[in-house]
Design an enzyme around this catalytic site. Structure first.
Site, PDB file in Angstrom:
ATOM      1  N   VAL A  63       0.810  -1.220   0.000  1.00 29.77           N
ATOM      2  CA  VAL A  63       0.000   0.000   0.000  1.00 29.77           C
ATOM      3  C   VAL A  63       0.843   1.269   0.000  1.00 29.77           C
ATOM      4  O   VAL A  63       0.355   2.347  -0.352  1.00 29.77           O
ATOM      5  CB  VAL A  63      -0.991   0.031   1.186  1.00 29.77           C
ATOM      6  N   ASN A  89      -7.858   0.229   5.110  1.00 29.37           N
ATOM      7  CA  ASN A  89      -7.757  -0.484   6.382  1.00 29.37           C
ATOM      8  C   ASN A  89      -6.360  -1.014   6.680  1.00 29.37           C
ATOM      9  O   ASN A  89      -6.025  -1.268   7.845  1.00 29.37           O
ATOM     10  CB  ASN A  89      -8.760  -1.646   6.346  1.00 29.37           C
ATOM     11  N   SER A 141      -7.306   4.431  14.961  1.00 32.26           N
ATOM     12  CA  SER A 141      -7.182   3.694  16.221  1.00 32.26           C
ATOM     13  C   SER A 141      -7.554   4.624  17.366  1.00 32.26           C
ATOM     14  O   SER A 141      -7.545   5.858  17.213  1.00 32.26           O
ATOM     15  CB  SER A 141      -5.739   3.204  16.395  1.00 32.26           C
ATOM     16  N   TYR A 156       3.354   4.892  15.469  1.00 36.85           N
ATOM     17  CA  TYR A 156       2.010   4.374  15.225  1.00 36.85           C
ATOM     18  C   TYR A 156       0.952   5.406  15.598  1.00 36.85           C
ATOM     19  O   TYR A 156       0.049   5.704  14.804  1.00 36.85           O
ATOM     20  CB  TYR A 156       1.807   3.091  16.027  1.00 36.85           C
ATOM     21  N   ALA A 157       1.052   5.967  16.808  1.00 39.07           N
ATOM     22  CA  ALA A 157       0.059   6.933  17.270  1.00 39.07           C
ATOM     23  C   ALA A 157       0.022   8.165  16.366  1.00 39.07           C
ATOM     24  O   ALA A 157      -1.052   8.690  16.052  1.00 39.07           O
ATOM     25  CB  ALA A 157       0.350   7.340  18.713  1.00 39.07           C
ATOM     26  N   SER A 159       0.788   8.301  13.173  1.00 38.66           N
ATOM     27  CA  SER A 159       0.156   7.943  11.899  1.00 38.66           C
ATOM     28  C   SER A 159      -1.355   7.865  12.039  1.00 38.66           C
ATOM     29  O   SER A 159      -2.102   8.253  11.137  1.00 38.66           O
ATOM     30  CB  SER A 159       0.718   6.616  11.384  1.00 38.66           C
ATOM     31  N   LYS A 160      -1.820   7.378  13.184  1.00 39.50           N
ATOM     32  CA  LYS A 160      -3.258   7.239  13.405  1.00 39.50           C
ATOM     33  C   LYS A 160      -3.926   8.600  13.607  1.00 39.50           C
ATOM     34  O   LYS A 160      -5.034   8.838  13.108  1.00 39.50           O
ATOM     35  CB  LYS A 160      -3.507   6.332  14.613  1.00 39.50           C
TER      36      LYS A 160
END
Length: 258
Positions: A63, A89, A141, A156-157, A159-160
């Site tokens: 992706v 997703n 998330s 991660y956080a 990006s979310k």
């Protein structure tokens, strides 16, 4: 059937929430195209759709790779002639570590998969969605949006959180084309995303262990299922939510409120 004759594209549809959403959308009449990094997992989802009398297509693509994603969408349109729904997703947890120990390429991989991957999926779908309107749903998330207890999960956080801003910007930009854009923010749900997690030296971050534990007050700490999240996705891609756009919906049994 809520999605009769619609064409739905799902990234990361070979497992977890994407897999559950593919099955549910197919049962509601959609033709489902799966984009997954591993072709075999996408094909397994498609086999299940076909066994139930549905229609599906599996394509292997990273992706975060623009060429692969552009080609994937061209293949889908060649097969089905239209796109009505995009469920962006696909995502990874990536490396969870003290900030000084996260390597730049590790940071980039998380951002590229989660944020750039979302961007590319929507970028290449929008020209087709604009022909008749449609719906986009993005998997974010609770982490980075309403909960910040996952220490070390900084990339991660981020990006979310960025996915939510991205969705709100596009909700206004695409509204004149009758394209709705919404975000789901799951938490406390059993999926395969833990397989993409590398945890390193988190014990070096001085926080109380109780402060980082997941809690799900609605179910006495019993995790939710991918199928429960898929029901929310179905609502957001169907006409049941025809007046909803630019909205994030947390689905976590109340865990992010603690």
């Amino acid at each position: 059937m809520k999605l009769l004759d619609k064409v739905a594209v799902i990234t990361g549809g070979g497992s977890g929430i994407g897999h559950a959403a593919a099955i549910l959308m197919s049962r509601e009449g959609a033709k489902v195209a799966i984009i997954d990094r591993i072709l075999e997992t996408g094909q397994e989802t498609v086999r299940q759709l076909v066994n139930e009398g549905g229609c599906g297509l599996a394509i292997a693509a990273d992706v975060g790779d623009s060429q692969q994603m552009q080609q994937a969408f061209e293949t889908i349109v060649d097969e089905y002639q239209r796109i009505d729904i995009v469920f962006a997703n696909a995502g990874i947890n990536g490396v969870w570590s003290p900030i000084e120990e996260i390597e730049p390429d590790e940071w980039d991989r998380t951002i590229n998969t989660n944020l750039r991957g979302t961007f590319l999926a929507i970028k290449y779908a929008v020209p087709y969605l604009k022909k008749q309107g449609g719906s986009i749903v993005i998997t974010s998330s609770i982490n980075g949006t309403r909960s910040f207890r996952k220490i070390g999960a900084t990339a991660y956080a981020c990006s979310k959180a960025a996915q939510v801003a991205f969705a709100k910007m596009l909700a206004l930009e695409l509204a004149p084309s009758h394209i709705r854009v919404n975000v789901i923010c799951p938490g406390g749900v059993l999926t395969a995303i833990e397989e993409s997690t590398t945890k390193r030296h988190l014990d070096r971050i001085p926080v109380a262990p109780d402060s980082i534990q997941d809690m799900i007050p609605l179910t006495d700490n019993t995790a939710g299922s991918s199928e429960e999240v898929a029901q929310l996705v179905l609502f957001l891609v169907s006409n049941d939510s025809s007046f909803v756009t630019g909205t994030e919906v947390w689905i976590d049994g109340g865990g992010s409120l603690i």
